[in-house]
Enzyme design. Structure first.
Site, short mmCIF file in Angstrom:
data_model
loop_
_atom_site.label_atom_id
_atom_site.label_comp_id
_atom_site.label_asym_id
_atom_site.label_seq_id
_atom_site.Cartn_x
_atom_site.Cartn_y
_atom_site.Cartn_z
N ASP A 190 33.24 -29.14 15.20
CA ASP A 190 33.68 -28.30 16.31
C ASP A 190 32.60 -28.41 17.40
O ASP A 190 31.43 -28.60 17.09
CB ASP A 190 33.80 -26.86 15.81
CG ASP A 190 33.92 -25.86 16.93
OD1 ASP A 190 34.85 -26.01 17.73
OD2 ASP A 190 33.08 -24.95 16.99
N ASP A 206 32.51 -22.79 13.50
CA ASP A 206 31.84 -21.49 13.53
C ASP A 206 32.77 -20.35 13.90
O ASP A 206 32.48 -19.20 13.66
CB ASP A 206 30.70 -21.52 14.54
CG ASP A 206 31.21 -21.63 15.96
OD1 ASP A 206 32.17 -22.40 16.18
OD2 ASP A 206 30.67 -20.94 16.84
P1 ADP Z 1 36.22 -24.44 20.94
O1 ADP Z 1 37.21 -25.26 20.19
O2 ADP Z 1 35.35 -25.30 21.80
O3 ADP Z 1 35.43 -23.55 20.06
P2 ADP Z 1 38.22 -22.47 21.78
O4 ADP Z 1 39.30 -23.02 20.92
O5 ADP Z 1 37.68 -21.14 21.43
O6 ADP Z 1 37.03 -23.51 21.98
O7 ADP Z 1 38.76 -22.39 23.28
C1 ADP Z 1 39.35 -23.49 23.89
C2 ADP Z 1 39.48 -23.30 25.37
O8 ADP Z 1 40.34 -22.19 25.61
C3 ADP Z 1 38.17 -22.98 26.06
O9 ADP Z 1 37.50 -24.13 26.43
C4 ADP Z 1 38.66 -22.21 27.27
O10 ADP Z 1 39.09 -23.09 28.28
C5 ADP Z 1 39.88 -21.47 26.75
N1 ADP Z 1 39.55 -20.10 26.32
C6 ADP Z 1 39.64 -19.60 25.08
N2 ADP Z 1 39.29 -18.30 25.05
C7 ADP Z 1 38.94 -17.97 26.31
C8 ADP Z 1 38.46 -16.78 26.93
N3 ADP Z 1 38.28 -15.63 26.27
N4 ADP Z 1 38.22 -16.84 28.25
C9 ADP Z 1 38.39 -17.97 28.94
N5 ADP Z 1 38.83 -19.11 28.41
C10 ADP Z 1 39.11 -19.14 27.11
MG MG Z 2 33.83 -22.87 18.23
#
Ligand code: ADP
Ligand code: MG
Length: 623
Positions: free
Chosen positions: A319, A518
Site C-alpha cells: 500500500d 495500514d
Molecule cells: P491509499 O490507498 O493511498 O491508502 P485511500 O484508499 O485511503 O488511499 O484513498 C484514495 C484516494 O481517495 C485518496 O488519494 C484521495 O484522493 C481520496 N480520499 C479518500 N478519503 C479522503 C478524504 N477523507 N478526503 C479527501 N480525499 C479522500
Molecule cells: Mg493506506
C-alpha cells in the site's frame, strides 16, 4: 560363536549365580519399567484400541517385551535382559530431559518480555510521589518517570519530554521523542528526560501484554507442514511394526540358538529405533524460535501457518499511503478555480474533513487551523472510503476527494486540469473540492516516502520478489511516486474493494501474495492475501485482519519477515531430515540383528537432542 555383536555385552551382565542376580535385577527394573516408564504406557497403549500407534507405543512395547521376556526367563532360569528394559526407559527419559532443557531456551523471548515489566511505579498524589506496586495502578493515575527508568505501564505524556527507547516493542533502536499528548508504553526505557504521564492501560490491556499473548498463541499453533510430518509418521509407525514382526519371525525360525533371544532382542531394537520421537519436535521447536525471534525484532507473527506460508511468497503488494510513505501528508498547494476563493476553499474542505479520520483529512484540518480559519458546522457528513467525503456546510453541499470522484458526479474539472496535472507530476495528491456541484479548486498534499522505502524495495526485488504498489491515489501521482521508489507495477485509483480484487487477480495468476498495508481500506486485501502484514502504527482494523503486525512500521520489516520465514522453514526441513535419518538408517541394522536395543535408545535420544539444538541455532542466525 556370537553372531550378534551386542551379545557379548549382554552375557557379561549375567554375573555370578543366576539364581540371585536375575531376581535382584528384576526388583531393580520393576520401578523403572512401571513407575518411570508409566507415561509411555499411559499415552502409548490406549491408542492401540483405535488401531493407531504413536512413539510412546513403541517405547512401551519395546521395553515391555524385554521386561516380560526377562521375567519369564528368571523363573525358568537363563540370561535376563532387565537392564535392557530399564536402560531403554532411562535413556529415553534422559533424552527427554535434555530436550526439555533446550526447549525451555526456545521460548526465552516470552520470559524476557515478561521480565521487562517494572514492579513498581512512582505515582503523583497531592503533589507527592509515592512508590506503589504496578498492579495497584489504575487508569487515570499520574506517574513520574526519571531518566534510565522503565515506564511502568501504558499512558499518555502529561508534562515534560524525553526520548524513549521502544526497541523492545518495535525492534527500532532509535529512541522516540515524547512530548505531551504522545503515547508511552509499559516496559519501554526512558532515556534522557523527566516526565509525567497519565495511565491509560494496565495489566492485560497493555501493549506488552498483548504482544506476549500474540506470541504465545502463535507459538502454540500448528504449522501445516506438521500435518504432513504427522501423516508420514502415521504410515511409518505401522510399517516399522510390520518390519519388526517380520524380523522377529525370521530370527525365531532361522536364527542361531538361542533363537527366541535373538528374535526378541531384534524386535525390541526395531521397536525402539522406529520411534520417531524427534519428529514431534521438528516443527514446534523451530516455530517457537522463529516467532520469538520475530517478536524481538518488532514483528508479531500471528500463527505458525503465516510463518510457513511467508517462505513461498513471490509477490509483495505494498500500500502506498502509510506503508511506503509516512502517511502524514501536509498541504503544499491550494489552487483555487477562480481568484479569491482560496480561503473559502480551505475552510469548507476542513469543515467537512473534520469528521474524517483519513490522513489527508487531518492534514487539511491542520492547515486550516494554522491559517486561523473558523470551521463551519457540518450536517449529513458521509465518508466515501477510498474516494472522499461529503456533507452540508453553511447550507451548501460540499463534496471533496479524488478528481475521479468529482468527475463521476459530473462536476466539470476543466478549469483545474492544468493544475491537477502539475500536482501529479510533482508526486502530490490532489484533493478536489466542489460546492453545490461546482469545482472550487484543488488542494495539493505531499506525503514523504519513508527513509528506508526505496532501499527496501530494491532489496525485495533482489530477493527475486515482484513488488506491486497499490493505492487509492490518483494514477499520475502514484506513477510518479512509484518511479521514485523503483517500483514498476502500480495499481492506482483502487477503491477498497478493488484492492481485494488486485490481490485475487495476482493469486489467480498463481502468485503467492504478501500484502502490506495500514488502513481500514486495506483490511479486506490483508485478509485475502496469502500473508497479510499490517503496519503497527496503522489502524486496529488493519492489524486484526493481518497475519503479521510490523511494530517497526517500515518496509524493511517485510524483508526480515520473509527471511525469517525462509530460515525457519529451512530449519524445519533439516529437523525432519534428522528426525527420520537415524530411524531409517538404523532400521535395517536393527533388523539384521546388529543393533543393541540400548544403543537404539541412545540413538533415539540423540536424534531428539539434535533436532532441538538445530532449532536453537536459528536464534543466533542473523536475518
Ligand atoms: P491509499 O490507498 O493511498 O491508502 P485511500 O484508499 O485511503 O488511499 O484513498 C484514495 C484516494 O481517495 C485518496 O488519494 C484521495 O484522493 C481520496 N480520499 C479518500 N478519503 C479522503 C478524504 N477523507 N478526503 C479527501 N480525499 C479522500
Ligand atoms: Mg493506506
Amino acid at each position: 560363536m556370537h553372531v550378534l555383536p551386542w551379545f557379548d555385552y549382554l552375557n557379561g551382565l549375567n554375573l555370578g549365580s543366576w539364581q540371585v542376580w536375575p531376581w535382584v535385577l528384576w526388583a531393580l527394573a520393576t520401578p523403572v519399567q512401571f513407575w518411570a516408564g508409566w507415561p509411555f504406557y499411559k499415552s502409548g497403549i490406549p491408542v492401540l484400541r483405535h488401531g493407531t500407534a504413536n512413539m510412546h507405543t513403541l517405547v512401551a512395547l519395546g521395553s515391555t517385551v524385554a521386561y516380560g521376556y526377562s521375567a519369564v526367563i528368571t523363573i525358568i532360569g537363563t540370561g535376563v535382559y532387565f537392564d535392557t528394559a530399564a536402560l531403554i526407559i532411562g535413556l529415553i527419559l534422559l533424552g527427554r530431559f535434555l530436550e526439555a532443557r533446550a526447549r525451555g531456551r526456545t521460548s526465552e523471548t516470552i520470559r524476557r518480555l515478561i521480565g521487562l515489566q517494572p514492579n513498581t511505579a512512582r505515582v503523583v498524589r497531592d503533589g507527592q510521589e509515592i512508590e506503589v506496586p504496578v498492579q495497584d495502578l489504575v487508569a487515570g493515575d499520574v506517574v513520574a518517570v526519571r531518566p534510565g527508568e522503565r515506564i511502568p505501564t501504558d499512558g499518555e505524556v502529561l508534562e515534560g519530554s524525553s526520548a524513549v527507547d521502544e526497541s523492545m516493542l518495535t525492534g527500532e533502536s532509535m529512541p522516540v521523542d515524547k512530548t505531551p499528548g504522545l503515547p508511552v508504553y509499559g516496559a519501554t526505557l526512558n532515556r534522557t528526560g523527566f516526565f509525567q504521564f497519565r495511565v491509560t492501560r494496565i495489566g492485560q490491556e497493555t501493549a506488552l501484554a498483548q504482544i506476549i499473548r500474540l506470541v504465545e498463541e502463535a507459538q502454540g499453533s500448528r504449522a501445516p507442514i506438521q500435518r504432513l510430518a504427522d501423516r508420514v509418521a502415521s504410515v511409518f509407525v505401522p510399517a516399522v511394526g510390520g518390519v519388526a514382526v517380520a524380523a522377529f519371525l525370521f530370527w525365531l525360525l532361522l536364527g542361531p540358538d538361542p533363537a527366541l533371544t535373538y528374535a526378541l532382542l531384534t524386535l525390541v531394537a526395531i521397536l525402539i529405533i522406529a520411534c520417531p520421537c524427534a519428529l514431534g519436535l521438528a516443527t514446534p521447536t523451530a516455530i517457537i524460535v522463529g516467532t520469538g525471534k520475530g517478536a524481538e525484532r518488532g514483528i508479531l507473527i500471528r500463527s505458525a501457518q503465516a510463518l510457513e506460508t511467508a517462505h513461498r511468497v513471490d509477490t509483495v503488494v505494498l500500500d502506498k499511503t502509510g506503508t511506503l510513505t509516512e502517511g502524514r501528508p501536509v498541504v503544499t498547494d491550494i489552487v483555487p478555480a477562480e481568484a479569491g476563493v482560496e480561503r473559502e476553499l480551505l475552510r469548507l474542505a476542513a469543515s467537512v474533513e473534520y469528521g474524517s479520520e483519513h490522513p489527508l483529512a487531518t492534514a487539511i484540518v491542520e492547515e486550516a487551523n494554522r491559517r486561523g480559519a473558523s470551521l463551519a458546522d457540518v450536517s449529513d457528513f458521509e465518508a466515501l472510503p477510498g474516494q472522499g467525503v461529503t456533507g452540508y456546510a453553511d447550507g451548501k453541499l460540499v463534496l471533496l476527494g479524488s478528481p475521479a470522484l468529482l468527475a463521476a458526479q459530473g462536476i466539470p474539472l476543466d478549469s483545474l486540469s492544468e493544475a491537477l496535472a502539475k500536482l501529479a507530476s510533482e508526486g502530490k495528491t490532489p484533493v478536489t473540492v466542489a460546492r453545490d456541484g461546482v469545482a472550487l479548486g484543488s488542494i495539493g498534499l505531499a506525503d514523504a516516502a519513508k527513509p528506508d522505502s526505496r532501499e527496501s524495495v530494491a532489496r525485495l526485488q533482489e530477493m527475486g520478489l515482484e513488488v506491486v504498489m497499490l493505492t487509492g491515489d490518483n494514477r499520475q501521482t502514484a506513477r510518479h511516486i512509484a518511479d521514485s521508489l523503483g517500483i514498476a507495477r502500480v495499481e492506482a485509483e483502487t477503491l477498497p474493494s478493488d484492492k481485494v480484487e488486485v490481490v485475487r487477480r495476482l493469486q489467480a495468476d498463481g502468485k503467492v501474495v504478501a500484502m502490506v498495508g495500514d488502513g481500514i481500506n486495506d483490511a479486506p486485501a490483508l485478509v485475502q492475501a496469502d500473508v497479510g502484514l499490517a503496519m503497527g502504527a496503522g489502524t486496529d482494523v488493519a492489524m486484526e485482519s493481518a497475519d503479521v503486525t510490523l511494530m517497526g512500521n517500515d518496509v524493511g520489516s517485510v524483508i526480515t519477515t520473509l527471511r525469517l520465514s525462509r530460515q525457519t522453514m529451512r530449519a524445519i526441513k533439516q529437523n525432519l531430515f534428522w528426525a527420520f535419518f537415524y530411524n531409517i538408517m538404523l532400521i535395517p541394522v536393527a533388523a539384521g540383528g546388529f543393533l543393541n536395543p540400548v544403543l537404539a535408545a541412545l540413538a533415539m535420544a540423540f536424534s531428539s537432542v539434535t533436532v532441538v539444538s538445530n532449532s536453537l541455532r536459528l536464534r543466533g542466525a542473523g536475518v
